[in-house]
Design a protein around this motif. Structure first.
Motif, PDB file in Angstrom:
ATOM      1  N   LEU A  38      12.662  26.924  12.313  1.00  0.00           N
ATOM      2  CA  LEU A  38      12.188  25.693  11.690  1.00  0.00           C
ATOM      3  C   LEU A  38      13.271  25.102  10.807  1.00  0.00           C
ATOM      4  N   ASN A  39      13.572  23.836  11.031  1.00  0.00           N
ATOM      5  CA  ASN A  39      14.423  23.070  10.119  1.00  0.00           C
ATOM      6  C   ASN A  39      13.506  22.089   9.392  1.00  0.00           C
ATOM      7  N   LEU A  40      13.249  22.366   8.124  1.00  0.00           N
ATOM      8  CA  LEU A  40      12.333  21.544   7.330  1.00  0.00           C
ATOM      9  C   LEU A  40      13.149  20.482   6.596  1.00  0.00           C
ATOM     10  N   GLN A  41      13.183  19.287   7.167  1.00  0.00           N
ATOM     11  CA  GLN A  41      13.981  18.198   6.625  1.00  0.00           C
ATOM     12  C   GLN A  41      13.127  17.326   5.709  1.00  0.00           C
ATOM     13  N   ILE A  42      13.670  17.007   4.527  1.00  0.00           N
ATOM     14  CA  ILE A  42      12.953  16.141   3.597  1.00  0.00           C
ATOM     15  C   ILE A  42      13.866  15.016   3.135  1.00  0.00           C
ATOM     16  N   ALA A  43      13.262  13.958   2.638  1.00  0.00           N
ATOM     17  CA  ALA A  43      14.008  12.929   1.922  1.00  0.00           C
ATOM     18  C   ALA A  43      14.141  13.376   0.467  1.00  0.00           C
ATOM     19  N   SER A  44      15.205  12.961  -0.189  1.00  0.00           N
ATOM     20  CA  SER A  44      15.504  13.455  -1.550  1.00  0.00           C
ATOM     21  C   SER A  44      14.732  12.674  -2.610  1.00  0.00           C
ATOM     22  N   PHE A  45      13.421  12.802  -2.579  1.00  0.00           N
ATOM     23  CA  PHE A  45      12.572  12.160  -3.567  1.00  0.00           C
ATOM     24  C   PHE A  45      12.367  13.076  -4.770  1.00  0.00           C
ATOM     25  N   GLU A  46      12.517  12.535  -5.974  1.00  0.00           N
ATOM     26  CA  GLU A  46      12.144  13.273  -7.185  1.00  0.00           C
ATOM     27  C   GLU A  46      10.662  13.007  -7.440  1.00  0.00           C
ATOM     28  N   ASN A  47       9.844  13.668  -6.647  1.00  0.00           N
ATOM     29  CA  ASN A  47       8.399  13.470  -6.666  1.00  0.00           C
ATOM     30  C   ASN A  47       7.765  14.757  -6.173  1.00  0.00           C
ATOM     31  N   ASP A  48       6.458  14.904  -6.361  1.00  0.00           N
ATOM     32  CA  ASP A  48       5.790  16.130  -5.915  1.00  0.00           C
ATOM     33  C   ASP A  48       5.783  16.259  -4.400  1.00  0.00           C
ATOM     34  N   ALA A  49       5.923  15.123  -3.695  1.00  0.00           N
ATOM     35  CA  ALA A  49       5.890  15.138  -2.231  1.00  0.00           C
ATOM     36  C   ALA A  49       6.842  14.091  -1.678  1.00  0.00           C
ATOM     37  N   THR A  50       7.235  14.314  -0.433  1.00  0.00           N
ATOM     38  CA  THR A  50       8.140  13.383   0.242  1.00  0.00           C
ATOM     39  C   THR A  50       7.805  13.326   1.725  1.00  0.00           C
ATOM     40  N   PRO A  51       8.039  12.194   2.375  1.00  0.00           N
ATOM     41  CA  PRO A  51       7.976  12.207   3.833  1.00  0.00           C
ATOM     42  C   PRO A  51       8.946  13.260   4.362  1.00  0.00           C
ATOM     43  N   SER A  52       8.561  13.909   5.452  1.00  0.00           N
ATOM     44  CA  SER A  52       9.412  14.990   5.955  1.00  0.00           C
ATOM     45  C   SER A  52       9.459  14.982   7.473  1.00  0.00           C
ATOM     46  N   LYS A  53      10.439  15.733   7.989  1.00  0.00           N
ATOM     47  CA  LYS A  53      10.661  15.799   9.437  1.00  0.00           C
ATOM     48  C   LYS A  53      10.888  17.258   9.821  1.00  0.00           C
ATOM     49  N   PRO A  54       9.821  18.028   9.985  1.00  0.00           N
ATOM     50  CA  PRO A  54       9.990  19.404  10.461  1.00  0.00           C
ATOM     51  C   PRO A  54      10.379  19.419  11.935  1.00  0.00           C
ATOM     52  N   VAL A  55      11.440  20.157  12.242  1.00  0.00           N
ATOM     53  CA  VAL A  55      11.965  20.236  13.602  1.00  0.00           C
ATOM     54  C   VAL A  55      12.016  21.698  14.023  1.00  0.00           C
ATOM     55  N   LEU A  56      11.523  22.008  15.219  1.00  0.00           N
ATOM     56  CA  LEU A  56      11.491  23.374  15.738  1.00  0.00           C
ATOM     57  C   LEU A  56      12.544  23.569  16.816  1.00  0.00           C
ATOM     58  N   TYR A  57      13.021  24.813  16.906  1.00  0.00           N
ATOM     59  CA  TYR A  57      13.905  25.241  17.987  1.00  0.00           C
ATOM     60  C   TYR A  57      13.361  26.560  18.522  1.00  0.00           C
ATOM     61  N   LYS A  58      13.140  26.626  19.824  1.00  0.00           N
ATOM     62  CA  LYS A  58      12.601  27.842  20.434  1.00  0.00           C
ATOM     63  C   LYS A  58      13.607  28.979  20.296  1.00  0.00           C
ATOM     64  N   LEU A  59      13.123  30.135  19.859  1.00  0.00           N
ATOM     65  CA  LEU A  59      13.966  31.303  19.685  1.00  0.00           C
ATOM     66  C   LEU A  59      13.763  32.292  20.825  1.00  0.00           C
ATOM     67  N   VAL A  60      14.858  32.915  21.183  1.00  0.00           N
ATOM     68  CA  VAL A  60      14.826  33.960  22.204  1.00  0.00           C
ATOM     69  C   VAL A  60      15.432  35.227  21.598  1.00  0.00           C
TER      70      VAL A  60
END
Length: 250
Positions: A227-249
């Motif tokens: 999992l690559n948990l990508q966030i925008a750099s907001f100084e706030n309790d929450a931010t829009p985010s873009k979680p991206v998965l890569y299949k592992l072997v």
């Protein structure tokens, strides 16, 4: 682009050229996922006198204002600051962005009061002996219409307190779910599972995050991912985010 990963005594391989985006993008208007009676996302060109900040209206650049609520308008990642009196920022709390994650699919149980819940038994049965750093919960059924669902007033499924206690006991630091909250829509303000996950106010676990309103497509199998948990750099309790998965072997 293939990489090898060594993690807790195990070796994995993954192909970084095959990302799996499980975020729901922010789109202007009503055709966007929505919760908590949030106003729809607005993306509008800046107007200054006769000047309109968009190329199609004669400007040399597109120059737009965006208005949204991170909790109600799309995939977002939140920290303990969501429930704390203290000002915790997701930008300060989340300092690592790659995790070994497990995707699980759960059909919530219906209670006598017609609530639908995710239980500790569900999670035990899905994970068996696995102890991932991040847990990604896909609820069934899983239509693509979730990406435009308006959840306000629908009492969506949620986690029982026992389920959240079990998640914490496994050492999971990052929880991702395709629902607007881990708690009941109207629970009288307790937000019990949030408090359990962050151990607030006793000993706040500031490095833990909850990501809500994701969408895991049906062609993505349950299993282990990077999992690559990508966030925008907001100084706030929450931010829009873009979680991206890569299949592992292994």
């Amino acid at each position: 682009m293939f990489i090898s990963i060594q993690h807790k005594g195990k070796s994995y391989k993954t192909d970084l050229s095959n990302p799996i985006d499980i975020s729901i993008p922010l789109r202007a208007g009503n055709n966007n996922v929505n919760a908590w009676n949030a106003e729809p996302v607005k993306i509008e060109p800046v107007r200054s006198g006769d000047w309109i900040g968009e190329v199609k209206s004669g400007a040399s650049v597109n120059f737009r204002n965006i208005s949204f609520n991170p909790h109600g308008n799309g995939t977002h990642t939140e920290c303990v600051g969501h429930i704390s009196k203290e000002d915790y920022s997701i930008n300060q709390c989340l300092k690592k962005f790659f995790f070994i994650a497990e995707v699980i699919s759960i059909l919530p149980d219906e209670l006598s009061n017609e609530d639908f819940v995710i239980t500790d038994i569900h999670i035990k049965n899905c994970l068996e002996e696995k102890h991932p750093e991040a847990l990604i919960i896909r609820t069934i059924s899983n239509p693509a219409s979730k990406k435009e669902m308006h959840y306000s007033g629908t009492n969506p499924p949620y986690l029982t307190e026992e389920a959240m206690k079990y998640i914490v006991s496994l050492g999971i630091d990052h929880l991702l779910i395709d629902l607007p909250s881990v708690d009941r829509e109207d629970d009288g303000g307790k937000v019990a599972s949030h408090h359990i996950f962050w151990n607030y106010p006793q000993d706040p676990k500031t490095a833990r995050t909850i990501t809500e309103l994701i969408y895991v497509p049906n062609d993505i199998l349950d299993g282990t991912y990077l999992l690559n948990l990508q966030i925008a750099s907001f100084e706030n309790d929450a931010t829009p985010s873009k979680p991206v998965l890569y299949k592992l072997v292994l």
